[in-house]
Write an enzyme that holds these catalytic residues in place. Sequence first.
Site, PDB file in Angstrom:
ATOM      1  CE  LYS A  86      -4.619   0.785   2.330  1.00 17.59           C
ATOM      2  NZ  LYS A  86      -5.089   0.432   3.545  1.00 17.59           N
TER       3      LYS A  86
HETATM    4  C1  E4P Z   1      -8.596   0.912   3.745  1.00 22.72           C
HETATM    5  O1  E4P Z   1      -7.879   0.356   3.027  1.00 22.72           O
HETATM    6  C2  E4P Z   1      -8.129   1.911   5.160  1.00 22.72           C
HETATM    7  O2  E4P Z   1      -7.563   0.553   6.201  1.00 22.72           O
HETATM    8  C3  E4P Z   1      -9.146   1.740   5.917  1.00 22.72           C
HETATM    9  O3  E4P Z   1     -10.568   1.474   5.296  1.00 22.72           O
HETATM   10  C4  E4P Z   1      -9.313   3.369   6.653  1.00 22.72           C
HETATM   11  O4  E4P Z   1     -10.845   3.252   6.808  1.00 22.72           O
HETATM   12  P1  E4P Z   1     -11.199   4.480   8.470  1.00 22.72           P
HETATM   13  O5  E4P Z   1     -11.486   5.473   7.451  1.00 22.72           O
HETATM   14  O6  E4P Z   1     -12.459   4.159   8.948  1.00 22.72           O
HETATM   15  O7  E4P Z   1     -10.082   4.887   9.086  1.00 22.72           O
END
Ligand code: E4P
Length: 213
Positions: A86
């Site tokens: 990522k």
């Molecule tokens: C996605 O890959 C992220 O890890 C995640 O969905 C972020 O979510 P949040 O906005 O609830 O922290």
Amino acid sequence: MKFFIDTANVDEIRKANDMGVISGVTTNPSLIAKEHKDYAKTLAEIASIVDGPISGEVKATTTDAETMVKEGEAIYALDPKHMVVKIPMTVEGLKAKGIPTNCTLIFSANQALLAARAGAAYVSPFLGRLDDISQPGIDLVRTISEIFANYPDIHTQIIAASVRNPIHITECALAGADIATVPYKVIEQMTKHPLTDQGIEKFKADYTAVFGA
Ligand code: E4P
């Protein structure tokens, strides 16, 4: 639309995996930090549980492409069959090449298009965080889906991220997301319906009235 689970908690990952509904896992630095465990070991453990793409993010403190690639290669090497790296949506992040990537923190269609053209395997639009600032996050998922559909040479998959509730899930499926990455709590909420609970109780009562326990 497939489901990934959005957590670094291995107990939740095992429970969701046992349900047979998840095809992958996404984590981020905040989710791994919440577990207070070694970063790389946590990713390796997750990859040993789920047989699908596992997104592990480069360090939150890394900002240059060269270091992102080095860290990305180390994450990928933890389990080349499963690991996806990522990378945050930045100019430096777009330069990262040679490893399967999930371009994260996508908040506009243009960011998604750039990431796709840079060769990202996945883009992650964050719908909940857009909702939080009064912009309908689902519109972004739909727009990206429409744009990608216009260009058959784009093979980047859309992971709807920052999913907060079951309504998001239905909307993501209608909007054309390839995958929704979902916190465990929301997966549980999706299983619930009061009429299902009432139905189970009624079947039990009718059955035991005639056949006993
Ligand atoms: C996605 O890959 C992220 O890890 C995640 O969905 C972020 O979510 P949040 O906005 O609830 O922290």
